[in-house]
Design an enzyme around this catalytic site. Sequence first.
Site, PDB file in Angstrom:
ATOM      1  N   SER A  23      -4.779   2.919  -0.247  1.00 58.09           N
ATOM      2  CA  SER A  23      -4.829   3.375  -1.634  1.00 58.09           C
ATOM      3  C   SER A  23      -4.451   2.248  -2.580  1.00 58.09           C
ATOM      4  O   SER A  23      -3.914   2.474  -3.648  1.00 58.09           O
ATOM      5  CB  SER A  23      -3.877   4.547  -1.831  1.00 58.09           C
ATOM      6  N   CYS A  24      -4.766   1.051  -2.156  1.00 60.25           N
ATOM      7  CA  CYS A  24      -4.259  -0.086  -2.909  1.00 60.25           C
ATOM      8  C   CYS A  24      -5.349  -0.741  -3.742  1.00 60.25           C
ATOM      9  O   CYS A  24      -5.240  -1.865  -4.167  1.00 60.25           O
ATOM     10  CB  CYS A  24      -3.660  -1.102  -1.968  1.00 60.25           C
TER      11      CYS A  24
END
Lengths: 212, 121
Positions: A117-118
């Site tokens: 989720s970066c």
Amino acid sequence: MTNLHDHTHDHDHDHGSELSEAALRVRALETILTQKGYIDPAALDAIIETYETKIGPRNGARVVAKAWTDPAYKARLMSDATSAIAELGYSGRQGEHMRAVENTSELHNIVVCTLCSCYPWPVLGLPPVWYKSTPYRSRAVMDPRGVLNDFGVELPATTKIRVWDSTAEMRYLVLPMRPEGTETLSEDALADLVTRDSMIGTGLPLKKGQAR
Amino acid sequence: MISDLLAVLPAIPRDDDGPVFKEPWEAQAFAMVVALHSKGLFTWGEWVETLAHTIKSADDANDTYYHHWLNALEQIVIAKKVTSPENLHALEDAWDRAARATPHGQPIELTNDPAFVVTKA
């Protein structure tokens, strides 16, 4: 979690419609979450729309175009990307800790993602589906030049390639090289040349006249 | 080289007009997580952890990114006691029946499920 969907659905192709297993699971979730008041279907559509267009790659493209035309801004971007990006009004979810890495004729940067989720959505828009796939990630680390070739990017053998691992703490924006022959273009016109892939490092900016 | 990539990623969006999501459900699943986070059901850290764990412990190497995403979403919604696996299954079956009862090309609504009355969440 896989044991949650071991059951199979009978398949009858003769008539009626069919939803994939994933689509059924998504609809089941959406139904429950809507019934319980956690989500509003209209709000979901607005989110999708927002991320697809409003908070699309254009935000990052504007950052890149400004860095190409404004040396002082570029200096700020390179020293503190988070603040420099926020200067243009782009911040928030997932865009918090940014670092800009600059492509030159000697060095080409590629960003890969090891966590999930970066990806800096506010800056780059939604991630391309292949971006977080295991084969892409591992190949980008092992054979970045091969991956670039797959994406149609041929770099001179003398250009080094550096692969950056995006993490939950640090997310990267590639500052691509300004295309040749664009000295007279406005910042807006330059931004149109900046593709999402060029800001991940798997592509190059469009050439002058290629803007859509 | 490229066939290797394409073999495992059949829908690589090669040009900038390519879809960000391969299928609409991926965008829906994405938006639900964003909405639930805004609603405060979980922190972003919790989501990252759940998703990372799902990917790490995946036993199907062919799962796509958004399949992991969906697995993680189900996991966190159940962990937060919003619903149960049984409820989700019942609704999946209801949607399945509804789809089959919907003529091709018509919008699929849950009310098309012939057994609609038993599909309360």
